[in-house]
Enzyme design. Structure first.
Site, mmCIF file in Angstrom:
data_model
loop_
_atom_site.group_PDB
_atom_site.id
_atom_site.type_symbol
_atom_site.label_atom_id
_atom_site.label_comp_id
_atom_site.label_asym_id
_atom_site.label_seq_id
_atom_site.Cartn_x
_atom_site.Cartn_y
_atom_site.Cartn_z
ATOM 1 N N ASP A 156 0.818 -1.209 0.000
ATOM 2 C CA ASP A 156 0.000 0.000 0.000
ATOM 3 C C ASP A 156 0.853 1.260 0.000
ATOM 4 O OD1 ASP A 156 0.979 -0.359 2.581
ATOM 5 O OD2 ASP A 156 -0.972 -0.614 3.502
ATOM 6 N N ASN A 174 -7.863 -2.719 13.947
ATOM 7 C CA ASN A 174 -9.234 -3.070 13.575
ATOM 8 C C ASN A 174 -9.263 -4.252 12.593
ATOM 9 O OD1 ASN A 174 -8.273 -1.921 11.247
ATOM 10 N ND2 ASN A 174 -9.687 -0.179 11.219
ATOM 11 N N HIS A 188 -7.364 -4.506 9.876
ATOM 12 C CA HIS A 188 -7.058 -4.203 8.478
ATOM 13 C C HIS A 188 -5.745 -4.835 8.047
ATOM 14 C CE1 HIS A 188 -5.040 -0.150 9.692
ATOM 15 N NE2 HIS A 188 -4.071 -0.878 9.154
ATOM 16 N N GLU A 212 -9.754 -1.734 4.995
ATOM 17 C CA GLU A 212 -10.407 -1.432 6.259
ATOM 18 C C GLU A 212 -11.660 -2.301 6.420
ATOM 19 O OE1 GLU A 212 -9.032 0.402 8.401
ATOM 20 O OE2 GLU A 212 -8.259 2.295 7.611
HETATM 21 C C1 GLP Z 1 -0.796 0.498 8.724
HETATM 22 C C2 GLP Z 1 -0.432 -0.151 7.365
HETATM 23 C C3 GLP Z 1 -0.509 -1.646 7.438
HETATM 24 C C4 GLP Z 1 0.165 -2.076 8.723
HETATM 25 C C5 GLP Z 1 -0.720 -1.693 9.881
HETATM 26 C C6 GLP Z 1 -0.124 -1.982 11.245
HETATM 27 O O1 GLP Z 1 -1.848 1.398 8.623
HETATM 28 N N1 GLP Z 1 -1.156 0.285 6.237
HETATM 29 O O2 GLP Z 1 0.077 -2.222 6.295
HETATM 30 O O3 GLP Z 1 0.336 -3.453 8.721
HETATM 31 O O4 GLP Z 1 -1.176 -0.372 9.772
HETATM 32 O O5 GLP Z 1 0.903 -1.102 11.544
HETATM 33 P P1 GLP Z 1 1.891 -1.301 12.755
HETATM 34 O O6 GLP Z 1 2.798 -2.426 12.390
HETATM 35 O O7 GLP Z 1 2.639 0.005 12.858
HETATM 36 O O8 GLP Z 1 1.065 -1.607 13.954
#
Ligand code: GLP
Length: 245
Positions: free
Chosen positions: A67, A136, A138, A143
């Site tokens: 992404d 959540n 995702h 989402e």
């Molecule tokens: C972000 C990214 C995801 C990531 C997730 C968790 O918004 N778009 O690809 O896996 O949230 O992030 P973190 O590893 O900082 O908890």
């Protein structure tokens, strides 16, 4: 689905790096699907160590990131392209021309997403997809919704994701409100999937996503239907699911 509960963040990172290193060794021309976020930083550092020790080479590797924020240029310090350069690509022998991140700077969402989907297909599909997990549920920026989005698409970020990611920006107003993300279909087409999660704040979602019902309101739950998934969590993130296994 194989669920591994590592002792701590360092152990989770090493075990996850071992899965990726094995893929790179077994197939030096692998197509890797990569992820950003805080969770994989440690495993990228372990892969850099493996590279520096001469154990693996990324020379023939191609990569596709999950992404990218819409509207951020590649050199913005919160863009996911910048993150990948800083945490992995600048430190290994990967050919940057073979590393792909959705083009956040392309204002034409349909064109940016369609081009990405085609590029993945033309490369032959992802061999190993790495995923983090949002609070959540995702994955990428898919989402919670009433359906599983199939292809790479533009999304409106939820308030909780904007809030969670604002810690990395100077202020919450600077967090982009939209992003380009691989779809659930894109992710599920990968031959193998590796999920990492750490910290007590992920314990509930780890348990819900991987032992609860498969529903689009918890996007990561769909991974239960994939034939080859490894989930590696630290003890804190595994504290609820451990009693359900
Ligand atoms: C972000 C990214 C995801 C990531 C997730 C968790 O918004 N778009 O690809 O896996 O949230 O992030 P973190 O590893 O900082 O908890």
């Amino acid at each position: 689905m194989q669920i591994i509960i590592a002792s701590d963040y360092a152990d989770m990172s090493r075990k996850a790096a071992d899965v990726i290193a094995a893929q790179v060794k077994n197939k030096p021309s692998s197509i890797l699907g990569l992820a950003t976020g805080s969770t994989p930083i440690g495993l990228y550092a372990e892969l850099v160590k493996d590279y520096e020790a001469g154990l693996i080479s990324f020379k023939q590797i191609q990569s596709f990131n999950l992404d990218e924020y819409r509207g951020l240029e590649a050199d913005h310090d919160q863009s996911y392209r910048y993150f990948m350069n800083q945490n992995l690509f600048n430190h290994v022998d990967i050919d940057k021309a073979q590393t792909h991140v959705p083009d956040g700077a392309n204002p034409d969402a349909d064109a940016a997403c369609a081009a990405y989907e085609i590029a993945i297909r033309q490369a032959g599909g992802v061999d190993l997809q790495l995923l983090g997990l949002g609070h959540n549920g995702h994955v990428g920026f898919n989402e919670p919704a009433d359906f599983f989005p199939v292809d790479t698409h533009v999304v409106d970020l939820t308030e909780s994701t904007i809030q969670a990611n604002s810690r990395l920006f100077d202020s919450i107003d600077e967090v982009p409100r939209q992003a380009y993300t691989m779809g659930i279909g894109t992710i599920m087409k990968a031959d193998q999937i590796l999920v990492v999660a750490n910290g007590a704040d992920k314990a509930q979602i780890v348990a819900d996503a991987f032992t609860g019902p498969v529903v689009p309101q918890v996007p990561a739950s769909v991974l239960q239907l994939h034939p080859r998934v490894t989930v590696i969590v630290d003890a804190e993130a595994g504290s609820i699911i451990k009693d359900r296994l």
